[in-house]
Design an enzyme around this catalytic site. Sequence first.
Site, PDB file in Angstrom:
ATOM      1  N   GLY A 289       0.839  -1.201   0.000  1.00  0.00           N
ATOM      2  CA  GLY A 289       0.000   0.000   0.000  1.00  0.00           C
ATOM      3  C   GLY A 289       0.867   1.242   0.000  1.00  0.00           C
ATOM      4  O   GLY A 289       1.490   1.554   1.007  1.00  0.00           O
ATOM      5  N   VAL A 290       0.938   1.924  -1.128  1.00  0.00           N
ATOM      6  CA  VAL A 290       1.646   3.202  -1.180  1.00  0.00           C
ATOM      7  C   VAL A 290       0.609   4.278  -1.519  1.00  0.00           C
ATOM      8  O   VAL A 290       0.152   4.387  -2.651  1.00  0.00           O
ATOM      9  CB  VAL A 290       2.812   3.185  -2.190  1.00  0.00           C
ATOM     10  CG1 VAL A 290       3.446   4.569  -2.304  1.00  0.00           C
ATOM     11  CG2 VAL A 290       3.858   2.144  -1.795  1.00  0.00           C
TER      12      VAL A 290
ATOM     13  N   SER B  72      -6.543   6.537   4.268  1.00  0.00           N
ATOM     14  CA  SER B  72      -7.512   7.638   4.381  1.00  0.00           C
ATOM     15  C   SER B  72      -6.873   8.929   4.853  1.00  0.00           C
ATOM     16  O   SER B  72      -7.402  10.008   4.597  1.00  0.00           O
ATOM     17  CB  SER B  72      -8.632   7.226   5.340  1.00  0.00           C
ATOM     18  OG  SER B  72      -8.088   6.941   6.614  1.00  0.00           O
TER      19      SER B  72
ATOM     20  N   CYS C 163      -3.691   9.721   4.080  1.00  0.00           N
ATOM     21  CA  CYS C 163      -2.449   9.865   3.298  1.00  0.00           C
ATOM     22  C   CYS C 163      -2.607  10.889   2.187  1.00  0.00           C
ATOM     23  O   CYS C 163      -3.625  10.887   1.496  1.00  0.00           O
ATOM     24  CB  CYS C 163      -2.072   8.551   2.619  1.00  0.00           C
ATOM     25  SG  CYS C 163      -2.001   7.184   3.738  1.00  0.00           S
TER      26      CYS C 163
ATOM     27  N   TYR D 220      -7.268  11.245  14.825  1.00  0.00           N
ATOM     28  CA  TYR D 220      -6.680  10.269  13.884  1.00  0.00           C
ATOM     29  C   TYR D 220      -5.741  11.051  12.987  1.00  0.00           C
ATOM     30  O   TYR D 220      -6.119  12.082  12.430  1.00  0.00           O
ATOM     31  CB  TYR D 220      -7.775   9.609  13.045  1.00  0.00           C
ATOM     32  CG  TYR D 220      -7.240   8.534  12.105  1.00  0.00           C
ATOM     33  CD1 TYR D 220      -6.549   7.440  12.594  1.00  0.00           C
ATOM     34  CD2 TYR D 220      -7.446   8.617  10.729  1.00  0.00           C
ATOM     35  CE1 TYR D 220      -6.069   6.450  11.750  1.00  0.00           C
ATOM     36  CE2 TYR D 220      -6.976   7.624   9.874  1.00  0.00           C
ATOM     37  CZ  TYR D 220      -6.289   6.542  10.391  1.00  0.00           C
ATOM     38  OH  TYR D 220      -5.816   5.564   9.555  1.00  0.00           O
ATOM     39  N   ARG D 221      -4.506  10.598  12.874  1.00  0.00           N
ATOM     40  CA  ARG D 221      -3.578  11.332  12.012  1.00  0.00           C
ATOM     41  C   ARG D 221      -2.635  10.395  11.296  1.00  0.00           C
ATOM     42  O   ARG D 221      -2.239   9.346  11.806  1.00  0.00           O
ATOM     43  CB  ARG D 221      -2.781  12.361  12.811  1.00  0.00           C
ATOM     44  CG  ARG D 221      -1.924  11.756  13.853  1.00  0.00           C
ATOM     45  CD  ARG D 221      -0.977  12.758  14.480  1.00  0.00           C
ATOM     46  NE  ARG D 221      -0.471  12.220  15.721  1.00  0.00           N
ATOM     47  CZ  ARG D 221      -0.735  12.696  16.913  1.00  0.00           C
ATOM     48  NH1 ARG D 221      -1.455  13.757  17.072  1.00  0.00           N
ATOM     49  NH2 ARG D 221      -0.233  12.111  17.976  1.00  0.00           N
ATOM     50  N   GLY D 222      -2.267  10.804  10.070  1.00  0.00           N
ATOM     51  CA  GLY D 222      -1.274  10.077   9.296  1.00  0.00           C
ATOM     52  C   GLY D 222       0.063  10.126  10.013  1.00  0.00           C
ATOM     53  O   GLY D 222       0.372  11.126  10.670  1.00  0.00           O
TER      54      GLY D 222
ATOM     55  N   GLU E 202       3.098  14.327   4.483  1.00  0.00           N
ATOM     56  CA  GLU E 202       2.478  13.445   3.484  1.00  0.00           C
ATOM     57  C   GLU E 202       1.275  12.754   4.109  1.00  0.00           C
ATOM     58  O   GLU E 202       0.898  11.645   3.723  1.00  0.00           O
ATOM     59  CB  GLU E 202       3.495  12.430   2.947  1.00  0.00           C
ATOM     60  CG  GLU E 202       4.529  13.068   2.049  1.00  0.00           C
ATOM     61  CD  GLU E 202       5.459  12.064   1.374  1.00  0.00           C
ATOM     62  OE1 GLU E 202       5.065  10.900   1.180  1.00  0.00           O
ATOM     63  OE2 GLU E 202       6.593  12.456   1.043  1.00  0.00           O
TER      64      GLU E 202
ATOM     65  N   SER F 134     -23.964   0.755  -7.489  1.00  0.00           N
ATOM     66  CA  SER F 134     -23.613  -0.136  -6.378  1.00  0.00           C
ATOM     67  C   SER F 134     -24.027   0.420  -5.028  1.00  0.00           C
ATOM     68  O   SER F 134     -24.254  -0.332  -4.079  1.00  0.00           O
ATOM     69  CB  SER F 134     -22.105  -0.382  -6.343  1.00  0.00           C
ATOM     70  OG  SER F 134     -21.704  -0.987  -7.545  1.00  0.00           O
TER      71      SER F 134
END
Length: 471
Positions: free
Chosen positions: A296-297, A301, A303, A381-383, A411, A466
């Site tokens: 996963g690069v 959520s 990022c 919540y943080r990257g 980033e 969907s």
Amino acid sequence: MREIPIGLSFDDVLIVPRKSPVKSRKDINLRTRLSKNISLNIPLISANMDTVTESKMAIAMAQNGGLGIIHRFLPIETQVYEVARVKRSESVFIEDPLRIAPEKNLLDAKHIMEENDIHNVLVVGPSNQLVGIITHRDLLFEDNLNQKVESVMTKDVITASKGTNVEQATELLKKNRLKKLPLIDEKGILCGLYTTKDILNLRHSNGAAKDQKGRLLVGAAVGVKKDFLERTQKLLQAGADIIVVDIAHGHSDLAIETVKSIKKEFGNVEVMAGNVATKEATQDLIAAGADVIKVGVGPGSSCITRIVTGSGVPQITAILDSVEGAGDIPIVADGGLKNSGDIAKALAAGASTIMSGNFFMGTAETPGLAILKGGQKFKVYRGSASFGAAARRREREYGEWDQELENVVPEGVETVFPYKGSVRDIIHQLLGGLRSAISYGGATNISDFQQNVELVRMTPAGFRESNFHDI
Ligand code: XMP
């Protein structure tokens, strides 16, 4: 110009329904491989992020059959403590019980109980000989917490001898209506402990993810610079079952060298390495010795790597490509999952497990206190590459923010999220959806599902159709 290949993500595909043998979703088995030598009972891993996984989350994940990875943005001793807390939480036999000296005061005993969420502490003399036990009931009506432990503790403790097995311990606990059974050797030296709670938990927790000693599984992350070997050594000593080499660009010399040195130094250790998004990267990390690859690069959520650097591969394609290079080594699909359908799609693409921060953020088990605003509770919540995370790390390291922070190019982003209650309810919902998905795929377990599943690409019209619409 050369043709540019298409990269697909979760919302670009669907699982084609197949004839199903399933009569009840309860019959679906979610056991899966975590790494070369470890299995989990459900394919969920909580992310090694500082707002997601410390011991509380890791305990809840493992009790439900999954895994938590303790993040690395902590001093070594604190991260080690978090790992030890998980290992200690539910082992049937505690090899190294918490203890206190008789001359300490009641306040010290109270702190040990509160910090470790336990109700009794064993009291030992200078050479570790058992001299008593102090319980939280002993403290309840005591006004003077400066008294010495020895003046309040119970001195006559029922013990068993070194080597007592679980069955014998269960009998003794039952017969004497005890909560704790310390084991001592012929010289009276403390050498272990059984508790009624752990034995009952063992009986009721056949779905938990445990090691061979009956302790909950836990992983721990390390970086690629400075202290990673010392950190790994101490984490392994504390009982970490898997070490995660955590670097945003895992297809790098630094990551490859780190995996190699950990394998060389510690030999028999399971290593998860990432993050990557291509077949070649997966092969390089496996050649370096990795036992599971984290893929996963930029899908996460929180990022913004793909925005800031223009780099990454949409997650379904990243998983498919990595699986192609992985052979027998399992893949973790890390980030970007929004619902149980995405978990099923990640497994359909070949991942063995998924890692998420987003699913678990805002729950009671995440680190830190909830913020109260307008009568509603929120959690952060943080990257890991957000400005907030960088600031917190420097604050921990240097005691304050400093000039260096001006050079940070984030980033990741930071947000507050409404408090969601216990992570157990979230896991329950996710697993219900996943079981249903496997049934739609015509299978009763993950491995059969993966062998027979077919994905279909959809257009934006298919995606619109969907979700619920026109109501
Ligand atoms: P979700 O979608 O569950 O993703 O929030 C969790 C994963 O996101 C990754 N991560 C980051 N990636 N910048 C990034 O590009 C960041 O600041 C960042 N923080 C976390 C990580 O792989 C995590 O497991």
